[in-house]
Design an enzyme around this catalytic site. Structure first.
Site, PDB file in Angstrom:
ATOM      1  N   HIS A  74      84.544 -30.397  64.718  1.00  0.00           N
ATOM      2  CA  HIS A  74      85.672 -31.229  65.163  1.00  0.00           C
ATOM      3  C   HIS A  74      85.567 -32.555  64.409  1.00  0.00           C
ATOM      4  O   HIS A  74      85.803 -32.613  63.214  1.00  0.00           O
ATOM      5  CB  HIS A  74      85.589 -31.365  66.688  1.00  0.00           C
ATOM      6  N   HIS A  78      92.067 -25.123  59.418  1.00  0.00           N
ATOM      7  CA  HIS A  78      92.391 -25.731  60.701  1.00  0.00           C
ATOM      8  C   HIS A  78      92.861 -24.648  61.649  1.00  0.00           C
ATOM      9  O   HIS A  78      93.514 -23.700  61.212  1.00  0.00           O
ATOM     10  CB  HIS A  78      93.496 -26.786  60.517  1.00  0.00           C
ATOM     11  N   ASP A 105      90.038 -34.388  57.443  1.00  0.00           N
ATOM     12  CA  ASP A 105      88.682 -34.853  57.148  1.00  0.00           C
ATOM     13  C   ASP A 105      88.292 -34.765  55.688  1.00  0.00           C
ATOM     14  O   ASP A 105      87.239 -35.249  55.296  1.00  0.00           O
ATOM     15  CB  ASP A 105      87.667 -34.041  57.979  1.00  0.00           C
TER      16      ASP A 105
HETATM   17  N1  CMC Z   1      85.638 -22.533  54.323  1.00  0.00           N
HETATM   18  C1  CMC Z   1      85.575 -21.211  54.055  1.00  0.00           C
HETATM   19  N2  CMC Z   1      86.099 -20.259  54.828  1.00  0.00           N
HETATM   20  C2  CMC Z   1      86.748 -20.655  55.928  1.00  0.00           C
HETATM   21  C3  CMC Z   1      86.870 -22.015  56.275  1.00  0.00           C
HETATM   22  C4  CMC Z   1      86.281 -22.970  55.414  1.00  0.00           C
HETATM   23  N3  CMC Z   1      86.357 -24.254  55.694  1.00  0.00           N
HETATM   24  N4  CMC Z   1      87.547 -22.132  57.445  1.00  0.00           N
HETATM   25  C5  CMC Z   1      87.856 -20.880  57.801  1.00  0.00           C
HETATM   26  N5  CMC Z   1      87.382 -19.987  56.891  1.00  0.00           N
HETATM   27  C6  CMC Z   1      87.553 -18.526  56.888  1.00  0.00           C
HETATM   28  C7  CMC Z   1      86.657 -17.880  57.911  1.00  0.00           C
HETATM   29  O1  CMC Z   1      85.422 -17.528  57.355  1.00  0.00           O
HETATM   30  C8  CMC Z   1      87.499 -16.694  58.314  1.00  0.00           C
HETATM   31  O2  CMC Z   1      87.395 -15.737  57.297  1.00  0.00           O
HETATM   32  P1  CMC Z   1      87.335 -14.169  57.663  1.00  0.00           P
HETATM   33  O3  CMC Z   1      88.689 -13.874  58.270  1.00  0.00           O
HETATM   34  O4  CMC Z   1      87.074 -13.470  56.378  1.00  0.00           O
HETATM   35  O5  CMC Z   1      86.217 -14.014  58.661  1.00  0.00           O
HETATM   36  C9  CMC Z   1      88.928 -17.217  58.288  1.00  0.00           C
HETATM   37  O6  CMC Z   1      88.906 -18.282  57.324  1.00  0.00           O
HETATM   38  C10 CMC Z   1      89.421 -17.770  59.627  1.00  0.00           C
HETATM   39  O7  CMC Z   1      88.489 -18.747  60.087  1.00  0.00           O
HETATM   40  P2  CMC Z   1      88.164 -19.035  61.605  1.00  0.00           P
HETATM   41  O8  CMC Z   1      86.777 -19.588  61.704  1.00  0.00           O
HETATM   42  O9  CMC Z   1      88.506 -17.842  62.431  1.00  0.00           O
HETATM   43  O10 CMC Z   1      89.236 -20.155  61.941  1.00  0.00           O
HETATM   44  P3  CMC Z   1      89.201 -21.130  63.187  1.00  0.00           P
HETATM   45  O11 CMC Z   1      90.616 -21.424  63.506  1.00  0.00           O
HETATM   46  O12 CMC Z   1      88.350 -20.588  64.274  1.00  0.00           O
HETATM   47  O13 CMC Z   1      88.452 -22.403  62.618  1.00  0.00           O
HETATM   48  C11 CMC Z   1      87.980 -24.511  61.704  1.00  0.00           C
HETATM   49  C12 CMC Z   1      89.061 -23.607  62.291  1.00  0.00           C
HETATM   50  C13 CMC Z   1      88.592 -25.909  61.469  1.00  0.00           C
HETATM   51  C14 CMC Z   1      86.834 -24.671  62.719  1.00  0.00           C
HETATM   52  C15 CMC Z   1      87.472 -23.881  60.392  1.00  0.00           C
HETATM   53  O14 CMC Z   1      88.519 -23.795  59.455  1.00  0.00           O
HETATM   54  C16 CMC Z   1      86.294 -24.675  59.788  1.00  0.00           C
HETATM   55  O15 CMC Z   1      85.149 -24.457  60.172  1.00  0.00           O
HETATM   56  N6  CMC Z   1      86.582 -25.618  58.832  1.00  0.00           N
HETATM   57  C17 CMC Z   1      85.539 -26.452  58.293  1.00  0.00           C
HETATM   58  C18 CMC Z   1      85.237 -27.568  59.260  1.00  0.00           C
HETATM   59  C19 CMC Z   1      86.321 -28.603  59.293  1.00  0.00           C
HETATM   60  O16 CMC Z   1      86.804 -29.050  58.240  1.00  0.00           O
HETATM   61  N7  CMC Z   1      86.694 -29.039  60.509  1.00  0.00           N
HETATM   62  C20 CMC Z   1      87.676 -30.105  60.689  1.00  0.00           C
HETATM   63  C21 CMC Z   1      88.891 -29.628  61.389  1.00  0.00           C
HETATM   64  S1  CMC Z   1      90.213 -30.825  61.290  1.00  0.00           S
HETATM   65  C22 CMC Z   1      89.706 -32.079  62.331  1.00  0.00           C
HETATM   66  C23 CMC Z   1      90.125 -31.864  63.703  1.00  0.00           C
HETATM   67  O17 CMC Z   1      91.354 -31.787  63.975  1.00  0.00           O
HETATM   68  O18 CMC Z   1      89.219 -31.823  64.558  1.00  0.00           O
END
Ligand code: CMC
Length: 432
Positions: free
Chosen positions: A272, A311, A367
């Site tokens: 987050h 996101h 971010d």
């Molecule tokens: N780098 C590489 N792969 C990714 C990333 C990333 N940053 N984010 C998602 N994926 C892939 C993930 O591995 C999955 O692939 P597969 O379908 O092959 O398993 C797919 O994309 C979907 O990901 P998810 O984890 O199911 O998506 P989510 O909605 O649960 O997660 C997230 C959202 C923000 C936690 C995630 O994108 C992430 O970890 N990003 C990096 C951390 C980050 O930048 N966080 C800040 C968010 S913005 C600030 C806020 O509003 O808080």
């Protein structure tokens, strides 16, 4: 099987276990999860529930504060596009808007700014409290504890049904956040705490409390403006992890300091608010543009994530990232270019053209560039989540205030699907 539409705003569900049909109303594109409880196999059945870990598809409240269209990359506060607010408004004006639903006229804005400005000081004991932390305490941990502690100074804050009492705590929370944040930073440096200077604007005052030493600190107005924009961009983001923590804890009718402390705790996590700190660490680790391809291979192989990308809601370019990228130019014009910028720009370019990221709709989020600006302002990575918390405070209190007045809200209490053992008898220790 296809049926003719009737235009009724209802959903007909047939339970294939019993053959029975049910009609449930649709309102605002949702059905009420409790309407499913009537769907039972027999009288003893508890009734149907939805299973939604991480609330991927559950609206937990009705809210009139922030609108977000993740597919189109749209963010609006009370209907105003974030781009216009970032360009034309100020952080405190946006805070007023979030809380009150309308932009203030000049008299209302003047009163609001005065109220906030007159509450920037904290009780002297808070100072002692903060001095008690270990020399290397993480500033976000200090902020989290200090916000919780503030509640003990205002015992009437529990009178959450009283609008005047709520207003007072809202003012205090927004006003004191920069003081506590800056003091947490000064503690980590072993520098004396700087008291608020109420002759300064909200954002200037924060910078002065952070950086003033020996002589009066005068911030470059371009940097003040850039930081004010960052605060605006972070001010609210509807039902994200920290805001839903604030609402969930607040639904127990605890005081707002405890609720906001829960929000700060949620924001502390790397998925987050901690992501921009992780972005900088990642950029440093990559080190040079030449190392990017190998790094990207590791990301695509699932060994790590490209921090600052992706996101839960935005499946398009995060509109905040576009504004921040532009603010980078303004800041770097004053401070000189952060050498990590070239790595970030190249990473973005590669990712936006790579099948892995395109297929998963992964774009830069808020971010990805914000850490570079903070670093240029002389703010270290450990402070990034604190910066986010200061910006998010108006959103937390606006959402909390809305929830308290929402007659439909009750104490937050999700259900579970129990997967443990069936009932069994206790076995004496010697017989196990
Ligand atoms: N780098 C590489 N792969 C990714 C990333 C990333 N940053 N984010 C998602 N994926 C892939 C993930 O591995 C999955 O692939 P597969 O379908 O092959 O398993 C797919 O994309 C979907 O990901 P998810 O984890 O199911 O998506 P989510 O909605 O649960 O997660 C997230 C959202 C923000 C936690 C995630 O994108 C992430 O970890 N990003 C990096 C951390 C980050 O930048 N966080 C800040 C968010 S913005 C600030 C806020 O509003 O808080």
């Amino acid at each position: 099987m296809t049926t003719q539409p009737t235009n009724a705003e209802t959903l007909t569900i047939t339970d294939n276990r019993t053959g029975q049909s049910y009609e449930v109303p649709i309102s605002d594109g949702t059905i009420r999860a409790t309407d499913l409880r009537q769907i039972k196999t027999d009288d003893a059945d508890f009734g149907l529930m939805t299973y939604d870990p991480a609330y991927m598809n559950t609206a937990s409240c009705r809210s009139a504060i922030t609108f977000l269209d993740g597919d189109a990359g749209v963010l609006q506060y009370r209907g105003y596009p974030i781009e216009q607010l970032a360009e034309k408004s100020t952080f405190l004006e946006v805070a007023y808007l979030l809380l009150n639903g309308e932009l203030p006229n000049s008299g209302q804005l003047g009163t609001w700014v005065d109220e906030i400005t007159n509450h920037t000081f904290v009780h002297e004991n808070v100072r002692t409290f903060m001095e008690g932390f270990r020399y290397d305490a993480h500033p976000m941990g200090m902020l989290l504890s200090a916000i919780g502690a503030l509640g003990t100074y205002y015992p009437n804050a529990v009178e959450i049904e009283d609008p005047a009492v709520r207003h007072m705590q809202i003012i205090r929370l927004i006003a004191k956040m920069p003081t506590l944040g800056a003091w947490a930073f000064r503690h980590s440096l072993g520098q004396p705490f700087v008291y608020p200077d109420n002759g300064l604007s909200y954002t200037e005052n924060f910078l002065a409390m952070m950086f003033q030493i020996g002589k009066k600190y005068e911030a470059d107005p371009r940097l003040v403006k850039a930081l004010d924009i960052l605060f605006i961009l972070h001010a609210d983001h509807e039902q994200n992890c920290s805001t839903s923590a604030v609402r969930s804890v607040g639904s127990s009718q605890v005081d707002p300091y405890s609720s906001v402390a829960a929000g700060v705790a949620a924001l502390y996590g790397p998925l987050h608010g901690g992501a921009n700190e992780a972005v900088l660490r990642m950029l440093r680790r990559i080190g040079t543009v030449e190392n990017i391809p190998a790094f990207m291979e590791g990301v695509k192989a699932g060994n790590e994530r490209l921090m600052g990308f992706g996101h839960r809601v935005y499946k398009n370019y995060d509109p905040r990232a576009t504004i921040i990228k532009k603010a980078c130019d303004d800041v770097f014009a004053v401070t000189g270019v952060n050498p990590l910028l070239s790595i970030a720009v190249e990473l973005e370019k590669i990712a936006l053209n790579d099948e892995y990221f395109i297929k998963r709709k992964l774009y830069p989020n808020v971010d990805f560039y914000s850490g570079l600006i903070y670093e240029a302002l002389g703010i270290p990575a450990e402070m990034f989540t604190v910066m986010f918390a200061i910006g998010r405070a108006p959103g937390w209190v606006a959402q909390w205030n809305e929830m308290i007045q929402d007659k439909e809200q009750k104490i937050s209490r999700p259900r579970q699907v129990y997967t443990g053992p069936a009932a069994r008898d206790y076995v004496a220790i010697g017989s196990r």
